[in-house]
Design an enzyme around this catalytic site. Structure first.
Site, PDB file in Angstrom:
ATOM      1  N   ASP A 155      37.423  -8.817  -1.578  1.00 32.61           N
ATOM      2  CA  ASP A 155      36.796  -9.595  -2.649  1.00 32.61           C
ATOM      3  C   ASP A 155      35.289  -9.709  -2.448  1.00 32.61           C
ATOM      4  OD1 ASP A 155      36.787 -11.074  -5.001  1.00 32.61           O
ATOM      5  OD2 ASP A 155      37.138 -12.986  -3.979  1.00 32.61           O
ATOM      6  N   GLU A 190      31.980 -12.995   5.463  1.00 39.22           N
ATOM      7  CA  GLU A 190      30.960 -13.132   4.429  1.00 39.22           C
ATOM      8  C   GLU A 190      29.614 -12.687   5.008  1.00 39.22           C
ATOM      9  OE1 GLU A 190      28.690 -13.443   1.480  1.00 39.22           O
ATOM     10  OE2 GLU A 190      30.772 -14.030   1.082  1.00 39.22           O
ATOM     11  N   GLN A 201      20.167 -12.269  -2.070  1.00 39.96           N
ATOM     12  CA  GLN A 201      20.176 -12.626  -3.483  1.00 39.96           C
ATOM     13  C   GLN A 201      19.684 -14.055  -3.690  1.00 39.96           C
ATOM     14  OE1 GLN A 201      24.231 -11.576  -3.741  1.00 39.96           O
ATOM     15  NE2 GLN A 201      24.673 -12.954  -2.068  1.00 39.96           N
ATOM     16  N   ASP A 260      28.690  -8.108   7.686  1.00 35.89           N
ATOM     17  CA  ASP A 260      29.064  -7.131   6.663  1.00 35.89           C
ATOM     18  C   ASP A 260      30.554  -6.823   6.807  1.00 35.89           C
ATOM     19  OD1 ASP A 260      28.158  -4.732   4.771  1.00 35.89           O
ATOM     20  OD2 ASP A 260      29.513  -3.925   6.294  1.00 35.89           O
TER      21      ASP A 260
END
Length: 303
Positions: free
Chosen positions: A172, A123, A39, A151
């Site tokens: 989360d 993360e 991203q 992952d």
């Protein structure tokens, strides 16, 4: 205490300004931006706040993590505060697992609340982890902090082969759209359940307004049975789900803990009695909703 109340009031004032829809919004100052494998990520500052944001094509960018620059202990997002509801269910966890580091806000807060706990954060995006350290005070050089760039589901599967189990697991993980679909299914939740200790508590951050609300709820209920949801009635965006391997306590049993933690959590801008009122075990979803599985993913439902 008076100084603390002033700081909290000031932080809430800036937050209310940020939430208002004005005709001429103040442009955020972009401090750093980088495209990762997953991203576009940037750090922005405005209204005495610093945020990590994910760019979304043709949509409003997602603020993944935010802190008040002058009062970083005070929690910005409602879901951070809702997440503090887990403190009503546990005493002194020794092993905490967080799937989805983000800015490291929850890891930092739990590290302060439970200084003897070992906190493992997972993360997938190394750029997110790097910015958490650079801009949000996340410090995994501490002996009780550990970070894995992986992952979340892969981490869980591998961890199940070992002996370590966790007192508290926080789910989360978010991308620029929502929770990754392979981390919403019955099979994944069963894996997470197996990674918890027999009296372990599992918390999940989800959206109360998601198109998948009924399916998510049905999936959690099938895997864990009775569950609590924490959602502020006047805020309809986030909800926190609390589940466990063992039967959860009755809500009335949590009130004493809410009272005991009042001063402790006030430091983070959390009203424990309001948080207690936000806890519910009401079945408010369609009980006929299809359960999410690895074969029947969220993508199938949203087409």
């Amino acid at each position: 205490m008076k100084l603390l109340i002033i700081k909290i009031s000031t932080a809430l004032f800036f937050l209310s300004i940020l939430c208002l829809q004005t005709a001429q919004p103040v442009a955020a100052k972009i401090i750093e931006q980088e495209r990762s494998l997953y991203q576009n990520i940037y750090i922005a500052e405005e209204y005495d706040m610093r945020c990590m944001r994910f760019r979304k094509r043709n949509k409003q960018d997602l603020s993944q993590s935010c802190i008040f620059i002058d009062s970083p202990q005070i929690l910005v997002f409602d879901y951070y505060k809702q997440a503090m509801g887990i403190t009503f269910f546990i005493d002194e966890p020794k092993e905490i697992l967080i799937i989805g580091l983000g800015g490291g806000v929850l890891a930092n807060t739990l590290g302060e609340l439970y200084p003897d706990a070992h906190i493992t954060s997972v993360e997938i995006d190394p750029v997110v982890a790097k910015m958490a350290k650079k801009y949000f005070g996340y410090d995994d050089s501490k002996t009780n902090f550990e970070t894995h760039i992986r992952d979340g589901r892969v981490f869980v599967k591998r961890a199940l082969k070992g002996e370590k189990r966790y007192d508290l697991i926080l789910l989360d993980a978010f991308n620029s759209d929502y929770i990754p679909e392979h981390m919403m299914t019955r099979e994944y939740l069963e894996e997470v359940k197996a990674l918890a200790k027999e009296d372990g508590i599992i918390m999940a951050n989800t959206f109360s307004s998601s198109a998948l609300f009924h399916h998510e709820s049905a999936t959690y209920h099938q895997v864990f049975g009775r569950m609590y949801q924490i959602s502020f009635k006047d805020k309809k965006s986030n909800r926190v789900i609390i589940v466990s391997k063992k039967p959860l306590p009755e809500k009335t049993e949590l009130l004493q803990k809410a009272k005991e933690l009042k001063d402790t959590l006030l430091i983070y801008g959390v009203d424990t009695l309001a948080l207690f009122e936000a806890i519910s075990d009401e079945i408010n979803w369609d009980t006929e909703a299809k359960v999410l599985t690895d074969q029947f993913s969220p993508a199938n439902l949203l087409k």
